[in-house]
Design an enzyme around this catalytic site. Structure first.
Site, short mmCIF file in Angstrom:
data_model
loop_
_atom_site.label_atom_id
_atom_site.label_comp_id
_atom_site.label_asym_id
_atom_site.label_seq_id
_atom_site.Cartn_x
_atom_site.Cartn_y
_atom_site.Cartn_z
N HIS A 80 -4.21 1.29 7.69
CA HIS A 80 -2.85 1.84 7.69
C HIS A 80 -2.75 3.02 6.72
O HIS A 80 -2.22 4.08 7.07
CB HIS A 80 -1.87 0.72 7.32
CG HIS A 80 -0.45 1.13 7.28
ND1 HIS A 80 0.47 0.72 8.23
CD2 HIS A 80 0.26 1.89 6.39
CE1 HIS A 80 1.66 1.23 7.93
NE2 HIS A 80 1.55 1.93 6.81
N GLU A 81 -3.23 2.83 5.49
CA GLU A 81 -3.11 3.88 4.48
C GLU A 81 -4.01 5.07 4.78
O GLU A 81 -3.61 6.22 4.58
CB GLU A 81 -3.39 3.32 3.07
CG GLU A 81 -2.46 2.21 2.64
CD GLU A 81 -0.97 2.50 2.78
OE1 GLU A 81 -0.56 3.67 2.68
OE2 GLU A 81 -0.21 1.54 3.01
N HIS A 89 -2.38 7.35 7.14
CA HIS A 89 -1.43 8.27 6.50
C HIS A 89 -2.13 9.54 6.03
O HIS A 89 -1.56 10.63 6.11
CB HIS A 89 -0.75 7.61 5.29
CG HIS A 89 0.43 6.77 5.63
ND1 HIS A 89 1.58 7.27 6.21
CD2 HIS A 89 0.65 5.44 5.46
CE1 HIS A 89 2.45 6.30 6.38
NE2 HIS A 89 1.91 5.17 5.94
N GLN A 124 2.78 10.01 1.49
CA GLN A 124 4.09 9.35 1.57
C GLN A 124 5.00 9.77 0.42
O GLN A 124 6.20 9.57 0.49
CB GLN A 124 3.94 7.84 1.57
CG GLN A 124 3.31 7.29 2.84
CD GLN A 124 3.18 5.79 2.77
OE1 GLN A 124 2.19 5.26 2.27
NE2 GLN A 124 4.21 5.10 3.24
N CYS A 166 6.15 -0.31 7.21
CA CYS A 166 5.73 0.85 6.43
C CYS A 166 6.88 1.29 5.54
O CYS A 166 8.04 1.32 5.98
CB CYS A 166 5.33 1.98 7.37
SG CYS A 166 4.79 3.48 6.55
N LEU A 167 6.55 1.63 4.30
CA LEU A 167 7.59 2.12 3.38
C LEU A 167 8.22 3.42 3.87
O LEU A 167 9.35 3.72 3.52
CB LEU A 167 7.00 2.30 1.98
CG LEU A 167 6.51 1.02 1.30
CD1 LEU A 167 5.83 1.36 -0.03
CD2 LEU A 167 7.63 0.04 1.10
N GLY A 191 0.83 -1.20 0.00
CA GLY A 191 0.00 0.00 0.00
C GLY A 191 0.86 1.24 0.00
O GLY A 191 2.02 1.22 0.41
#
Length: 171
Positions: free
Chosen positions: A133-134, A137, A50, A91-92, A45
């Protein structure tokens, strides 16, 4: 085009994103670039903040490598949530770190697709976790913000020390 993924502690990651009012070719280009960046990273994701764009846009694909199933959600909103899971997340934007996070086990998400049509997703398992999660963000929340104060403090010390060591090593 591959986009640069912002990493913790970049303050841009803490900003709340704005709703998309009109889906344009620029929105479609952002989604294409976000998907390419997510697959290249690799991740399951990616949220627009991000990559430094403060719009309520996310891309998700929890299908694995064989048959990609890209989900594009514009202005996603959780309209129902139930159950509870406590599972490991990464997480990226927080590379090389993971932690157990408490989330809802099942969610219903309302969003727009790239054609501006309202869609509803009923998700459980990894997809439910990815949506939560997304969407976090989009509100300026990282998964580490869900950790206890003690665990968050330990994370900060270890993570920032690792970042500093990497900087020294690359000199």
């Amino acid at each position: 085009m591959l986009l640069t993924i912002l990493t913790y502690p970049n303050p841009e990651l803490k900003k709340r994103s704005n709703p998309v009012t009109v889906i344009t070719d620029k929105t479609r280009e952002l989604v294409r670039d976000m998907a390419e960046t997510m697959y290249h990273a690799p991740g399951v994701g990616l949220a627009a903040p991000q990559v430094g764009v403060h719009q309520r846009v996310i891309v998700i694909d929890v299908s694995g490598d064989e048959n990609p199933e890209l989900i594009v959600a514009i202005n996603p909103e959780i309209i129902h949530a139930e159950g509870e899971v406590f599972d490991e997340e990464g997480c990226l934007s927080v590379p090389k770190f993971s932690a157990n996070v408490r989330r809802h086990a099942r969610v219903v998400v309302k969003a727009l697709n790239l054609d501006g049509e309202e869609i509803t997703y009923r998700a459980d398992g990894l997809l439910a976790i990815a949506f939560q999660h997304e969407i976090d963000h989009l509100d300026g929340t990282l998964f580490i913000d869900h950790l206890s104060p003690l665990k968050k403090g330990i994370f900060r010390k270890r993570y920032l020390r690792t970042v500093e060591e990497q900087k020294e090593f690359s000199k």
